[in-house]
Scaffold this active site. Structure first.
Site, PDB file in Angstrom:
ATOM      1  N   LYS A 158       1.003  -1.209   0.034  1.00  0.00           N
ATOM      2  CA  LYS A 158      -0.191   0.052   0.105  1.00  0.00           C
ATOM      3  C   LYS A 158       0.869   1.115   0.185  1.00  0.00           C
ATOM      4  O   LYS A 158       1.940   1.290   0.549  1.00  0.00           O
ATOM      5  CB  LYS A 158      -0.825   0.157   1.402  1.00  0.00           C
ATOM      6  CG  LYS A 158      -1.968  -0.930   1.092  1.00  0.00           C
ATOM      7  CD  LYS A 158      -2.944  -0.871   2.392  1.00  0.00           C
ATOM      8  CE  LYS A 158      -4.116  -1.771   2.434  1.00  0.00           C
ATOM      9  NZ  LYS A 158      -4.934  -1.451   3.646  1.00  0.00           N
ATOM     10  N   GLY A 165      -7.291   2.873  -1.839  1.00  0.00           N
ATOM     11  CA  GLY A 165      -6.967   1.885  -2.748  1.00  0.00           C
ATOM     12  C   GLY A 165      -6.007   2.129  -4.028  1.00  0.00           C
ATOM     13  O   GLY A 165      -5.644   0.992  -4.388  1.00  0.00           O
ATOM     14  N   HIS A 208     -15.453  -3.974   6.026  1.00  0.00           N
ATOM     15  CA  HIS A 208     -15.091  -2.624   6.281  1.00  0.00           C
ATOM     16  C   HIS A 208     -15.885  -1.930   7.346  1.00  0.00           C
ATOM     17  O   HIS A 208     -16.947  -1.531   6.768  1.00  0.00           O
ATOM     18  CB  HIS A 208     -14.995  -1.840   4.928  1.00  0.00           C
ATOM     19  CG  HIS A 208     -14.698  -0.417   5.043  1.00  0.00           C
ATOM     20  ND1 HIS A 208     -13.598   0.213   4.352  1.00  0.00           N
ATOM     21  CD2 HIS A 208     -15.010   0.606   5.960  1.00  0.00           C
ATOM     22  CE1 HIS A 208     -13.584   1.679   4.630  1.00  0.00           C
ATOM     23  NE2 HIS A 208     -14.572   1.774   5.637  1.00  0.00           N
ATOM     24  N   LYS A 237     -17.176   3.298  -2.838  1.00  0.00           N
ATOM     25  CA  LYS A 237     -18.383   2.675  -1.945  1.00  0.00           C
ATOM     26  C   LYS A 237     -19.579   2.933  -2.771  1.00  0.00           C
ATOM     27  O   LYS A 237     -19.891   3.933  -3.537  1.00  0.00           O
ATOM     28  CB  LYS A 237     -18.396   3.400  -0.527  1.00  0.00           C
ATOM     29  CG  LYS A 237     -17.146   3.262   0.217  1.00  0.00           C
ATOM     30  CD  LYS A 237     -17.021   4.121   1.467  1.00  0.00           C
ATOM     31  CE  LYS A 237     -15.598   3.927   2.218  1.00  0.00           C
ATOM     32  NZ  LYS A 237     -15.569   4.847   3.200  1.00  0.00           N
ATOM     33  N   GLU A 275     -11.126   3.746  10.444  1.00  0.00           N
ATOM     34  CA  GLU A 275     -11.509   2.509   9.549  1.00  0.00           C
ATOM     35  C   GLU A 275     -10.682   1.121  10.009  1.00  0.00           C
ATOM     36  O   GLU A 275      -9.674   1.285  10.320  1.00  0.00           O
ATOM     37  CB  GLU A 275     -11.108   2.815   8.110  1.00  0.00           C
ATOM     38  CG  GLU A 275     -11.896   3.655   7.394  1.00  0.00           C
ATOM     39  CD  GLU A 275     -11.494   3.695   5.888  1.00  0.00           C
ATOM     40  OE1 GLU A 275     -10.329   3.237   5.499  1.00  0.00           O
ATOM     41  OE2 GLU A 275     -11.932   4.547   4.981  1.00  0.00           O
ATOM     42  N   ARG A 292     -11.603  13.686   7.748  1.00  0.00           N
ATOM     43  CA  ARG A 292     -12.540  14.752   6.966  1.00  0.00           C
ATOM     44  C   ARG A 292     -14.096  14.198   7.168  1.00  0.00           C
ATOM     45  O   ARG A 292     -14.336  13.000   7.919  1.00  0.00           O
ATOM     46  CB  ARG A 292     -12.350  14.443   5.427  1.00  0.00           C
ATOM     47  CG  ARG A 292     -12.701  13.008   5.078  1.00  0.00           C
ATOM     48  CD  ARG A 292     -12.518  12.998   3.426  1.00  0.00           C
ATOM     49  NE  ARG A 292     -13.022  11.944   2.984  1.00  0.00           N
ATOM     50  CZ  ARG A 292     -12.251  10.692   2.948  1.00  0.00           C
ATOM     51  NH1 ARG A 292     -11.053  10.748   3.096  1.00  0.00           N
ATOM     52  NH2 ARG A 292     -12.865   9.573   2.464  1.00  0.00           N
ATOM     53  N   VAL A 295     -18.154  11.006   2.914  1.00  0.00           N
ATOM     54  CA  VAL A 295     -19.705  11.346   1.838  1.00  0.00           C
ATOM     55  C   VAL A 295     -20.854  10.496   2.585  1.00  0.00           C
ATOM     56  O   VAL A 295     -21.809  11.075   2.656  1.00  0.00           O
ATOM     57  CB  VAL A 295     -19.421  10.309   0.556  1.00  0.00           C
ATOM     58  CG1 VAL A 295     -20.703  10.176  -0.287  1.00  0.00           C
ATOM     59  CG2 VAL A 295     -18.169  11.021  -0.131  1.00  0.00           C
ATOM     60  N   ARG A 338     -25.261   5.323  -3.027  1.00  0.00           N
ATOM     61  CA  ARG A 338     -25.008   6.302  -3.765  1.00  0.00           C
ATOM     62  C   ARG A 338     -25.306   6.234  -5.084  1.00  0.00           C
ATOM     63  O   ARG A 338     -25.105   5.338  -6.014  1.00  0.00           O
ATOM     64  CB  ARG A 338     -23.173   6.597  -3.780  1.00  0.00           C
ATOM     65  CG  ARG A 338     -22.667   6.761  -2.633  1.00  0.00           C
ATOM     66  CD  ARG A 338     -21.216   6.796  -2.572  1.00  0.00           C
ATOM     67  NE  ARG A 338     -20.428   6.551  -1.187  1.00  0.00           N
ATOM     68  CZ  ARG A 338     -19.072   7.201  -1.019  1.00  0.00           C
ATOM     69  NH1 ARG A 338     -18.589   7.509  -2.056  1.00  0.00           N
ATOM     70  NH2 ARG A 338     -18.619   6.849   0.160  1.00  0.00           N
TER      71      ARG A 338
HETATM   72  C1  MV4 Z   1      -7.117  -4.040   2.628  1.00  0.00           C
HETATM   73  C2  MV4 Z   1      -7.722  -5.104   1.864  1.00  0.00           C
HETATM   74  C3  MV4 Z   1      -7.408  -6.355   2.367  1.00  0.00           C
HETATM   75  N1  MV4 Z   1      -6.471  -6.527   3.113  1.00  0.00           N
HETATM   76  N2  MV4 Z   1      -6.029  -4.302   3.186  1.00  0.00           N
HETATM   77  C4  MV4 Z   1      -9.779  -0.644   0.117  1.00  0.00           C
HETATM   78  C5  MV4 Z   1      -9.309   0.682   0.119  1.00  0.00           C
HETATM   79  C6  MV4 Z   1      -8.615   0.896   1.319  1.00  0.00           C
HETATM   80  N3  MV4 Z   1      -9.723   1.535   2.285  1.00  0.00           N
HETATM   81  C7  MV4 Z   1      -7.983  -0.364   1.402  1.00  0.00           C
HETATM   82  N4  MV4 Z   1      -8.748  -1.349   1.001  1.00  0.00           N
HETATM   83  C8  MV4 Z   1      -8.535  -2.716   1.248  1.00  0.00           C
HETATM   84  N5  MV4 Z   1      -7.588  -2.908   2.168  1.00  0.00           N
HETATM   85  C9  MV4 Z   1      -5.780  -5.463   3.618  1.00  0.00           C
HETATM   86  N6  MV4 Z   1      -4.582  -5.807   4.427  1.00  0.00           N
HETATM   87  C10 MV4 Z   1      -9.154  -4.924   1.076  1.00  0.00           C
HETATM   88  C11 MV4 Z   1      -9.260  -3.909   0.744  1.00  0.00           C
HETATM   89  C12 MV4 Z   1     -10.487  -3.438  -0.178  1.00  0.00           C
HETATM   90  C13 MV4 Z   1     -11.651  -3.169   0.400  1.00  0.00           C
HETATM   91  C14 MV4 Z   1     -11.612  -2.873   1.799  1.00  0.00           C
HETATM   92  C15 MV4 Z   1     -13.044  -2.549   2.126  1.00  0.00           C
HETATM   93  C16 MV4 Z   1     -14.054  -2.530   1.411  1.00  0.00           C
HETATM   94  C17 MV4 Z   1     -13.928  -2.894   0.098  1.00  0.00           C
HETATM   95  C18 MV4 Z   1     -12.869  -3.187  -0.447  1.00  0.00           C
HETATM   96  C19 MV4 Z   1     -12.450  -3.507  -1.868  1.00  0.00           C
HETATM   97  C20 MV4 Z   1     -11.365  -3.759  -2.111  1.00  0.00           C
HETATM   98  C21 MV4 Z   1     -10.296  -3.711  -1.361  1.00  0.00           C
END
Ligand code: MV4
Length: 454
Positions: A158, A165, A208, A237, A275, A292, A295, A338
């Site tokens: 990351k 993402g 999430h 989202k 988060e 922030r 949405v 949304r």
């Molecule tokens: C992750 C993950 C799986 N494992 N981290 C998506 C954007 C950013 N907020 C981080 N995200 C993710 N991080 C680890 N270690 C999967 C995602 C992710 C995701 C997370 C929450 C809701 C939807 C998602 C869709 C794709 C990837």
């Protein structure tokens, strides 16, 4: 309280903030780009300033033009909304230097939480375990290889200056690591001007979960419960809800308390979102913090009866939080969809253009946050969100039925929208029984051979 506030944003969030200000007797100044000169939200503001050309870089990201407009109109404060400059520490500091109150966190908090690797270390020390991963940023492919061996594949690279993402790479095995590292490194540099990467254990089929927090300048911090935002496509989202089907009252209380104490400890002020990613065993790991207004904040407003934007203004004017933690009660369920001007049958391709008919449903338990009116032409320069529909019910089943009925009653003609996919999502067994996870959308789209969600 402020006499006059500049809203440094556009579309539905600009109108949402204008309305909160008006209810507080605060004068509002809207800013707009050339492409937004006919945006309906301008009619609701007391005054308006054109800040530049249609491209965001010339207008909504043009810090000098925005500060200049606030000074010209003698605004005491500025609300950044979300996106654009909302999490730009340099802009927050520039407001302070210009004696304009930035309605949001102090620059140091934006900077700290904007550095995702540092945020992990900070929250770990404050009792919020991050997703298992590297200690800080990776200083090259060799360091990444060592980290992956101790974390265990699959791992996720990351961008430390990123979020949402961008610059993420899933690495299944050592053979794929070096090329993934180099790609992510270049993508992070290009997207954020900072190539720094960190690594986490990849949690497949995670959920999430995010906590809404509010903190004032006196060190008080509370949480307003959680939202579940696992239904995303390409890190955008689509559907959010509160409470989450997988968070029980004890977890909400105990994790919420830890989150409130942690944000107070870092000197956080104003609204923010912490988060978490929940793995299949039910472990809730800290993922990142958004400094922030989000949405999806109306979902929390609908179950707590708390106006988060008004509270932001109060906090920025050095008022104490208007409610204590004990006064926050979650009642019923709320679900937000949304609605974007995109074509779900063509890979969610944006479909800007003239909206011939725009008739939202008039249901008591449904809120529609939008700046759109019939006859308005959506410009192609910005994101495709045209409105958020939020439905409340005494329980989750009723909230689902309310949102579905409202979507079916919603008349939008002239552009394609995501309404059909929302009705499809809310009609699935996984959504109905709350058993969905972050793979839900990619798997749903794959069933009909529609675009695979990256
Ligand atoms: C992750 C993950 C799986 N494992 N981290 C998506 C954007 C950013 N907020 C981080 N995200 C993710 N991080 C680890 N270690 C999967 C995602 C992710 C995701 C997370 C929450 C809701 C939807 C998602 C869709 C794709 C990837």
């Amino acid at each position: 309280m402020f006499r006059s506030v500049l809203i440094a944003n556009r579309g539905e969030i600009a109108l949402r903030v204008i309305r909160a200000c008006k209810e507080m007797g605060v004068r509002t100044v809207a800013v707009y780009s050339e492409a937004d000169s006919t945006s309906p939200h301008l009619d609701d503001a007391d005054d308006r300033v054109c800040i530049g050309g249609s491209r965001s870089a010339e207008s909504y990201l043009n810090t000098e033009a925005i500060i200049q407009a606030a000074m010209q109109k003698e605004c005491q404060a500025l609300h950044p909304g979300y996106g654009f400059l909302a999490e730009n520490a340099r802009f927050s500091a520039l407001c302070a230097q210009s004696k304009i109150t930035f309605i949001g966190p102090p620059a140091h908090a934006i900077r700290l939480m904007g550095d995702k690797a540092r945020a992990r270390e900070t929250m770990r020390k404050l009792g919020l375990d991050p997703i298992p991963g590297s200690d800080g940023i990776l200083n090259g492919p060799d360091h990444a290889r060592e980290a992956a061996l101790s974390i265990g594949y699959p791992v996720l690279l990351k961008a430390s200056a990123g979020g949402g993402g961008k610059g993420m790479r899933v690495v299944e095995d050592e053979g794929a690591l070096e090329s993934a590292f180099n790609e992510a490194y270049m993508e992070a540099e290009k997207a954020f001007g900072n190539p720094a990467l960190y690594m986490e254990k990849y949690i497949s089929r995670g959920r999430h979960i995010e906590f809404q927090i509010l903190a004032d300048v006196y060190g008080n911090a509370i949480h307003l419960g959680e939202r579940e935002c696992s239904i995303q496509r390409s890190h955008q989202k689509l559907v959010e809800e509160s409470p989450s089907p997988v968070i029980d009252e004890e977890t909400r209380r105990s994790l919420g308390e830890k989150v409130s104490k942690a944000v107070a400890a870092i000197g956080y002020v104003n609204a923010g979102t912490v988060e978490f990613l929940r793995d299949e065993a039910g472990n809730l790991y800290f993922m990142e913090m958004n400094t922030r207004l989000q949405v999806e904040h109306p979902v929390t407003e609908m179950v707590t009866g708390f106006d988060i934007v008004k509270e932001q203004l109060r906090i920025a004017a050095n008022c104490e939080l208007s409610r204590t933690q004990d006064e926050i009660k979650i009642s019923g369920n709320a679900i937000e969809v949304r609605i974007n001007a995109e074509d779900p049958e063509q890979g969610f391709k944006p479909d800007p253009g003239k909206i011939e008919v725009f008739e939202p449903p008039a249901f008591d338990s449904v809120r529609v946050d939008t700046h759109i009116k019939s006859g308005y032409t959506i410009p192609p320069f910005y994101d495709s969100l045209i409105c958020k529909l939020i439905g409340h019910g005494r329980d989750r089943r009723q909230a689902i039925a309310t949102v579905k009925a409202a979507l079916e009653a919603f008349r939008i003609e002239g552009v394609k929208t995501t309404i059909p996919i929302h009705i499809e999502i809310l009609s699935t067994k996984e959504f109905e029984d709350g058993s969905y996870n972050t793979r839900f959308i990619p798997e749903l789209l794959a069933t009909k051979g529609r675009d695979s969600d990256g």
